[in-house]
Design a protein around this motif. Sequence first.
Motif, PDB file in Angstrom:
ATOM      1  N   THR A 109      -5.826   6.745  -9.340  1.00 14.83           N
ATOM      2  CA  THR A 109      -5.054   7.912  -8.913  1.00 14.83           C
ATOM      3  C   THR A 109      -5.895   8.746  -7.968  1.00 14.83           C
ATOM      4  OG1 THR A 109      -3.851   7.985 -11.010  1.00 14.83           O
ATOM      5  CG2 THR A 109      -3.826   9.983  -9.671  1.00 14.83           C
ATOM      6  N   GLU A 110      -5.377   8.978  -6.777  1.00 15.29           N
ATOM      7  CA  GLU A 110      -6.125   9.748  -5.786  1.00 15.29           C
ATOM      8  C   GLU A 110      -5.922  11.240  -6.012  1.00 15.29           C
ATOM      9  OE1 GLU A 110      -6.755  10.099  -0.942  1.00 15.29           O
ATOM     10  OE2 GLU A 110      -5.213   8.797  -1.768  1.00 15.29           O
ATOM     11  N   ARG A 111      -7.001  11.986  -5.958  1.00 13.66           N
ATOM     12  CA  ARG A 111      -6.921  13.438  -6.106  1.00 13.66           C
ATOM     13  C   ARG A 111      -6.712  14.056  -4.730  1.00 13.66           C
ATOM     14  NH1 ARG A 111     -11.560  16.268  -9.395  1.00 13.66           N
ATOM     15  NH2 ARG A 111     -12.833  15.670  -7.609  1.00 13.66           N
ATOM     16  N   THR A 112      -5.564  14.674  -4.521  1.00 15.32           N
ATOM     17  CA  THR A 112      -5.236  15.251  -3.221  1.00 15.32           C
ATOM     18  C   THR A 112      -5.135  16.772  -3.258  1.00 15.32           C
ATOM     19  OG1 THR A 112      -2.890  14.909  -3.697  1.00 15.32           O
ATOM     20  CG2 THR A 112      -4.011  13.190  -2.434  1.00 15.32           C
ATOM     21  N   ILE A 113      -5.110  17.348  -4.451  1.00 14.29           N
ATOM     22  CA  ILE A 113      -4.988  18.805  -4.582  1.00 14.29           C
ATOM     23  C   ILE A 113      -6.031  19.320  -5.569  1.00 14.29           C
ATOM     24  CG2 ILE A 113      -3.461  20.743  -5.125  1.00 14.29           C
ATOM     25  CD1 ILE A 113      -1.091  18.915  -4.714  1.00 14.29           C
ATOM     26  N   SER A 114      -6.704  20.394  -5.193  1.00 18.13           N
ATOM     27  CA  SER A 114      -7.604  21.075  -6.124  1.00 18.13           C
ATOM     28  C   SER A 114      -7.301  22.563  -6.061  1.00 18.13           C
ATOM     29  CB  SER A 114      -9.068  20.795  -5.788  1.00 18.13           C
ATOM     30  OG  SER A 114      -9.377  21.255  -4.485  1.00 18.13           O
ATOM     31  N   SER A 115      -7.636  23.258  -7.134  1.00 21.22           N
ATOM     32  CA  SER A 115      -7.281  24.671  -7.218  1.00 21.22           C
ATOM     33  C   SER A 115      -8.371  25.459  -7.915  1.00 21.22           C
ATOM     34  CB  SER A 115      -5.959  24.821  -7.984  1.00 21.22           C
ATOM     35  OG  SER A 115      -5.693  26.166  -8.296  1.00 21.22           O
ATOM     36  N   SER A 116      -8.492  26.738  -7.558  1.00 19.10           N
ATOM     37  CA  SER A 116      -9.428  27.649  -8.223  1.00 19.10           C
ATOM     38  C   SER A 116      -8.966  29.079  -7.994  1.00 19.10           C
ATOM     39  CB  SER A 116     -10.848  27.453  -7.675  1.00 19.10           C
ATOM     40  OG  SER A 116     -10.887  27.795  -6.296  1.00 19.10           O
ATOM     41  N   GLY A 152       0.801  -1.223   0.000  1.00 16.93           N
ATOM     42  CA  GLY A 152       0.000   0.000   0.000  1.00 16.93           C
ATOM     43  C   GLY A 152       0.825   1.261   0.000  1.00 16.93           C
ATOM     44  N   ASN A 153       2.110   1.174   0.367  1.00 13.93           N
ATOM     45  CA  ASN A 153       2.973   2.340   0.383  1.00 13.93           C
ATOM     46  C   ASN A 153       3.946   2.348  -0.786  1.00 13.93           C
ATOM     47  OD1 ASN A 153       2.820   4.077   3.107  1.00 13.93           O
ATOM     48  ND2 ASN A 153       2.228   1.974   3.528  1.00 13.93           N
ATOM     49  N   SER A 154       3.632   1.598  -1.803  1.00 13.33           N
ATOM     50  CA  SER A 154       4.500   1.525  -2.969  1.00 13.33           C
ATOM     51  C   SER A 154       4.206   2.633  -3.978  1.00 13.33           C
ATOM     52  CB  SER A 154       4.322   0.159  -3.655  1.00 13.33           C
ATOM     53  OG  SER A 154       3.002   0.004  -4.118  1.00 13.33           O
ATOM     54  N   GLY A 155       3.332   3.561  -3.605  1.00 11.27           N
ATOM     55  CA  GLY A 155       3.002   4.655  -4.502  1.00 11.27           C
ATOM     56  C   GLY A 155       1.754   4.399  -5.321  1.00 11.27           C
ATOM     57  N   LYS A 156       1.150   3.212  -5.188  1.00 10.77           N
ATOM     58  CA  LYS A 156      -0.038   2.881  -5.946  1.00 10.77           C
ATOM     59  C   LYS A 156      -1.243   2.794  -5.011  1.00 10.77           C
ATOM     60  CE  LYS A 156       2.456   0.163  -9.442  1.00 10.77           C
ATOM     61  NZ  LYS A 156       2.581  -1.167 -10.071  1.00 10.77           N
ATOM     62  N   ASN A 157      -2.380   3.274  -5.475  1.00  7.81           N
ATOM     63  CA  ASN A 157      -3.632   3.125  -4.748  1.00  7.81           C
ATOM     64  C   ASN A 157      -4.449   2.050  -5.446  1.00  7.81           C
ATOM     65  OD1 ASN A 157      -3.416   5.412  -2.823  1.00  7.81           O
ATOM     66  ND2 ASN A 157      -3.356   6.616  -4.699  1.00  7.81           N
ATOM     67  N   ILE A 158      -4.762   0.994  -4.717  1.00  6.28           N
ATOM     68  CA  ILE A 158      -5.544  -0.099  -5.292  1.00  6.28           C
ATOM     69  C   ILE A 158      -6.805  -0.277  -4.459  1.00  6.28           C
ATOM     70  CG2 ILE A 158      -5.606  -2.554  -5.844  1.00  6.28           C
ATOM     71  CD1 ILE A 158      -2.596  -2.452  -6.220  1.00  6.28           C
ATOM     72  N   GLY A 159      -7.931  -0.096  -5.099  1.00  5.73           N
ATOM     73  CA  GLY A 159      -9.188  -0.220  -4.381  1.00  5.73           C
ATOM     74  C   GLY A 159     -10.340   0.268  -5.227  1.00  5.73           C
ATOM     75  N   VAL A 160     -11.295   0.936  -4.574  1.00  2.89           N
ATOM     76  CA  VAL A 160     -12.520   1.379  -5.238  1.00  2.89           C
ATOM     77  C   VAL A 160     -12.356   2.763  -5.846  1.00  2.89           C
ATOM     78  CG1 VAL A 160     -14.947   1.927  -4.863  1.00  2.89           C
ATOM     79  CG2 VAL A 160     -13.936  -0.070  -3.748  1.00  2.89           C
ATOM     80  N   GLY A 161     -11.735   3.675  -5.070  1.00  6.91           N
ATOM     81  CA  GLY A 161     -11.512   5.021  -5.581  1.00  6.91           C
ATOM     82  C   GLY A 161     -12.574   6.026  -5.212  1.00  6.91           C
ATOM     83  N   SER A 174     -11.642   6.084 -11.874  1.00  5.90           N
ATOM     84  CA  SER A 174     -11.496   5.037 -10.859  1.00  5.90           C
ATOM     85  C   SER A 174     -12.468   3.899 -11.129  1.00  5.90           C
ATOM     86  CB  SER A 174     -11.771   5.615  -9.468  1.00  5.90           C
ATOM     87  OG  SER A 174     -13.135   6.009  -9.358  1.00  5.90           O
ATOM     88  N   PRO A 175     -12.252   2.735 -10.488  1.00 11.63           N
ATOM     89  CA  PRO A 175     -13.205   1.632 -10.623  1.00 11.63           C
ATOM     90  C   PRO A 175     -14.620   2.042 -10.222  1.00 11.63           C
ATOM     91  CG  PRO A 175     -11.178   0.837  -9.638  1.00 11.63           C
ATOM     92  CD  PRO A 175     -11.059   2.334  -9.708  1.00 11.63           C
ATOM     93  N   ALA A 176     -14.737   2.886  -9.195  1.00 14.13           N
ATOM     94  CA  ALA A 176     -16.063   3.334  -8.745  1.00 14.13           C
ATOM     95  C   ALA A 176     -16.770   4.140  -9.824  1.00 14.13           C
ATOM     96  CB  ALA A 176     -15.925   4.167  -7.472  1.00 14.13           C
ATOM     97  N   GLU A 177     -16.045   5.078 -10.438  1.00 15.65           N
ATOM     98  CA  GLU A 177     -16.657   5.895 -11.489  1.00 15.65           C
ATOM     99  C   GLU A 177     -17.071   5.031 -12.673  1.00 15.65           C
ATOM    100  OE1 GLU A 177     -15.440  10.122 -13.271  1.00 15.65           O
ATOM    101  OE2 GLU A 177     -14.275   8.478 -14.168  1.00 15.65           O
ATOM    102  N   LYS A 178     -16.212   4.099 -13.047  1.00 16.13           N
ATOM    103  CA  LYS A 178     -16.516   3.234 -14.184  1.00 16.13           C
ATOM    104  C   LYS A 178     -17.703   2.322 -13.893  1.00 16.13           C
ATOM    105  CE  LYS A 178     -11.717   3.252 -15.779  1.00 16.13           C
ATOM    106  NZ  LYS A 178     -10.467   2.464 -15.961  1.00 16.13           N
ATOM    107  N   SER A 179     -17.942   2.028 -12.605  1.00 17.68           N
ATOM    108  CA  SER A 179     -19.055   1.150 -12.238  1.00 17.68           C
ATOM    109  C   SER A 179     -20.359   1.907 -12.023  1.00 17.68           C
ATOM    110  CB  SER A 179     -18.699   0.362 -10.963  1.00 17.68           C
ATOM    111  OG  SER A 179     -17.560  -0.437 -11.165  1.00 17.68           O
ATOM    112  N   GLU A 229     -16.769  12.104  -2.799  1.00 16.32           N
ATOM    113  CA  GLU A 229     -15.927  12.302  -3.978  1.00 16.32           C
ATOM    114  C   GLU A 229     -15.674  10.965  -4.664  1.00 16.32           C
ATOM    115  OE1 GLU A 229     -11.720  14.489  -5.322  1.00 16.32           O
ATOM    116  OE2 GLU A 229     -12.274  14.352  -3.203  1.00 16.32           O
ATOM    117  N   VAL A 230     -15.718  10.989  -5.972  1.00 16.21           N
ATOM    118  CA  VAL A 230     -15.399   9.809  -6.782  1.00 16.21           C
ATOM    119  C   VAL A 230     -14.184  10.170  -7.635  1.00 16.21           C
ATOM    120  CG1 VAL A 230     -16.208   8.178  -8.520  1.00 16.21           C
ATOM    121  CG2 VAL A 230     -17.829   9.118  -6.861  1.00 16.21           C
ATOM    122  N   MET A 231     -13.095   9.408  -7.491  1.00 17.93           N
ATOM    123  CA  MET A 231     -11.875   9.716  -8.225  1.00 17.93           C
ATOM    124  C   MET A 231     -12.077   9.516  -9.731  1.00 17.93           C
ATOM    125  SD  MET A 231     -10.078  10.606  -5.742  1.00 17.93           S
ATOM    126  CE  MET A 231     -10.315  10.459  -3.972  1.00 17.93           C
TER     127      MET A 231
END
Length: 434
Positions: free
Chosen positions: A205-212, A101-110, A130-135, A125-127
Amino acid sequence: MSRKLTWGAAVALVAITASVTVSLTYVYAMKNFNTKVADINARQAMYTKLSEIDQKARQDYIGAVDETVLNDGICAGYVAGLGDAQAKYLSAEKYKAYVSGNSGKNIGVGIKTARDNDGNMEVIEVMPNSPAEKSGIKKGDTIVSMDDKEIVRITYGDALNKLDGVSGSKVKFGILRKTANADAASGTEEKAEKLSITVTRAEYTERTISSSMINGNVAYLKISEFTDDNAEQFNTLLSQRIKDGAAGIVVDLRNNSGGSVGGMAAMLDTLVPAGNTVSYQNKAGKITVEHTSNANEVSLPISVIVDRNTFGAAEIFASDIKDYKKGLLVGEKTAGFGTKDEVKPLSDGSAIILSVANYLTLNGNVFNGKGIDVDVSKQLSDAQRALLVKNQLAGDQDAQLQAAVSALIRQGAAVSQAPGTAAEQPAQTEAAAD
């Protein structure tokens, strides 16, 4: 009149000095020995007691003893007994998952969720991709069950842990989705549609930053967590906002869970002058400088919004901005989680996580258990906090955001404070870094 020391007196003085030295050494040695003996006796008493428990349990316990589970439980109990909130024991299986889980990859639902009033999981939030968005899972959905087990029964915390997992594995969600239906009497009424959606876990890919851009010319950047690789995303978004004409910067670290100290330091490098950014002090009192910055700072005024849920790396970020006098902290005192944690692998494939040092502010102060004080104190109501967690708090209702803009003006930024622009909702003009 000078006096000469006789040979006999000199010999006597040397003898006395040697005697005192030997006596002091003996006293210190005995004290050290007694301390060690006491420690040995205490440990022996612990081993004896554990052996006694084991003997009685094996003699009278009517259940079956799983040796692996038992040994893991003993080790977990020892680590828990340290009283360190950050300390953990990881079985061989959990340590393997931890490394993965700390290898830099996020594996799960999203997805990101918040606990609703009924104890279920509201999707906030839906990444993207992600698998969640595709489902077909959408923001605003409420997850009421996982694999036909109600969330309130397996608990929200356990359900969170089950979102991530092995790539290719499946999880079945029971979902309530709000729908608006026409009603002859009242116009429309809100109903909930029951859905069953199965998601196959995969990398996302997890979204951790947003901007406006808010208030016309204020660069707003919200960071939910620091990772090893999101500094580049931060710098790209900030550069774009500066090109768009930003006169000041608001960095929102509310509900930031901390994360990678290295990733955080890479972001700070863009904002602060050359110097130390991250230092820690170990058990022996030794201070180590872990990260430094170069002389490439942004010259714009900065406001950093923090709250009681601003943790770890985010607290170091806020503290450095304050101590380098690069900006003002707005909101409320931070959480006070400032320990350096290390993973210590064990010989059988398991591991322990221990707090091995305290991170320091630039002034050399320990903030663990204390938090970082703000320059401008501003509170939100409980209802506003709940909306903030769901990214639903409008700008005109966000007193902390408005105070952060005002703090930029105090620092000399040519920023509009007109009510109409202050009410902008940052998410409406969001440019996300994925």
